[in-house]
Design an enzyme around this catalytic site. Structure first.
Site, PDB file in Angstrom:
ATOM      1  N   ARG A 130      -7.314  -5.224 -11.974  1.00  0.00           N
ATOM      2  CA  ARG A 130      -7.521  -5.960 -10.719  1.00  0.00           C
ATOM      3  C   ARG A 130      -8.442  -7.163 -10.884  1.00  0.00           C
ATOM      4  NH1 ARG A 130     -11.009  -4.632  -6.258  1.00  0.00           N
ATOM      5  NH2 ARG A 130     -11.551  -2.736  -7.389  1.00  0.00           N
ATOM      6  N   ARG A 182      -6.442 -10.282  -9.424  1.00  0.00           N
ATOM      7  CA  ARG A 182      -6.174 -10.128  -7.991  1.00  0.00           C
ATOM      8  C   ARG A 182      -6.016 -11.480  -7.304  1.00  0.00           C
ATOM      9  NH1 ARG A 182     -11.935  -7.620  -5.836  1.00  0.00           N
ATOM     10  NH2 ARG A 182     -13.331  -9.136  -6.780  1.00  0.00           N
ATOM     11  N   PHE A 198      -1.866   5.479  -5.858  1.00  0.00           N
ATOM     12  CA  PHE A 198      -1.343   5.558  -4.497  1.00  0.00           C
ATOM     13  C   PHE A 198      -0.022   4.810  -4.365  1.00  0.00           C
ATOM     14  CE2 PHE A 198      -6.140   5.258  -3.862  1.00  0.00           C
ATOM     15  CZ  PHE A 198      -6.308   6.595  -4.173  1.00  0.00           C
ATOM     16  N   GLU A 205       0.287   4.872   2.690  1.00  0.00           N
ATOM     17  CA  GLU A 205       1.123   4.252   1.669  1.00  0.00           C
ATOM     18  C   GLU A 205       2.605   4.561   1.831  1.00  0.00           C
ATOM     19  OE1 GLU A 205      -3.040   4.620   0.174  1.00  0.00           O
ATOM     20  OE2 GLU A 205      -1.601   5.994   1.107  1.00  0.00           O
TER      21      GLU A 205
END
Length: 318
Positions: free
Chosen positions: A169, A12, A85, A60
């Site tokens: 992530r 990330r 998502f 989203e």
């Protein structure tokens, strides 16, 4: 995990730091978030470059619409949310407002597959790659480590179209040094071999290397390929190693249908049919757990790869 170590730089942070560099270089770069800026560490971009940062909230589909609009204005939008998502929830918008309208959107889906861990089944996506492969003209990538992610974020910035990158992530095993270069649509041969080929990507690259190391101890020569681009896939490399080793195993943090395994199988059945096996999710939903537990629960391990190699070997024994 073999001789590999976890990276100091989280995936990330590689994403957010690279985007910050890109905005400094080109004010046409925009960063859009669906209320997950803290989760992906892009909060500082909003502070340092407020005109280039938009928090769209937990909407989203609207984020994709906003990105499409920015694209039509000549901007380069990067959007992020968790992988289910980024794909399932706003698929129609990506398909129509994005690809069909020929807009320019870069999408990062984080916490891919079992790496959603404690967020559980609602936040687990085993089908994101399959969905994105079905969008005409889209490029679909699974990032393996931070070196690759940083490089590819820079690469896709200047290539027009829909690009989807899915990744873990937080910490990933370090596979590549900082000077490594990557070509979209071309796999990376990490280890050569003559008896089997393991084609993997993402978190399964480390498992593939460990499996190859164990198989070598048994006298089995194993090639390992990081097929980080699933679409367009490196057909030439797949065919080359199909001819060279005669057996292929795919390993992915995704459903065994629709993702890397299916993409490789499609190449083989049309060009050079050979025995193959797939390691991945076997028609199941996600659940809560640590990554270590979930990898064992779903068979995303070096041991499972070795088991599939045994199945392919004559008589079921290596």
């Amino acid at each position: 995990m073999s001789n590999l170590i976890l990276e100091i730089t989280e995936m990330r942070k590689a994403y957010s730091e690279t985007l910050k560099e890109l905005i400094k270089e080109d004010k046409n770069v925009y960063v859009l978030e669906a209320d997950l800026s803290e989760a992906i560490t892009t909060t500082s971009i909003g502070v340092d470059y407020p005109k280039n940062f938009v928090n769209c909230g937990i909407m989203e589909a609207n984020m994709v619409g906003a990105a499409s609009g920015l694209s039509l204005l000549g901007k380069i939008p990067f959007i992020h949310t968790f992988s289910p998502f980024a794909t399932r929830r706003c698929y129609d918008q990506i398909f129509l407002s994005g690809a069909y309208a020929k807009t320019n959107i870069k999408i990062l889906g984080s916490d891919t597959g079992i790496t959603s861990q404690h967020n559980g089944g609602t936040h687990t996506s085993f089908e994101d790659v399959a969905l994105m492969r079905e969008i005409p003209g889209a490029t679909v990538i699974t990032a393996t480590d931070s070196t690759m992610l940083k490089y590819l974020i820079r690469e896709i910035k200047d290539i027009y179209g829909i690009h989807y990158i899915t990744t873990i992530r937080k910490n990933a095993y370090k596979i590549y040094d900082e000077n490594e270069k990557f070509e979209i649509g071309k796999g990376k041969v990490l280890k050569d071999g003559k008896d089997f080929t393991i084609i993997s990507n993402g978190i399964m690259v480390a498992e593939a290397l460990e499996a190859a190391e164990e198989l070598e101890k048994q006298g089995v020569s194993v090639a390992v390929i990081d097929m980080f681009t699933i679409k367009p896939i490196d057909k030439d490399l797949i065919i080359e190693y199909a001819k060279k080793t005669g057996k292929i195993i795919t390993a992915e943090n995704h459903n065994v249908t629709g993702g890397l395994g299916s993409a490789v199988a499609e190449v083989l059945v049309e060009h050079y049919p050979i025995p193959m096996r797939k390691v991945g999710i076997e028609d199941r939903f996600g659940q809560v757990g640590t990554q270590e537990f979930l990898q064992k629960e779903y068979g995303l391990t070096a041991e499972k790869i070795i088991e599939k190699a045994s199945e392919l070997a004559l008589g079921g024994k290596l």
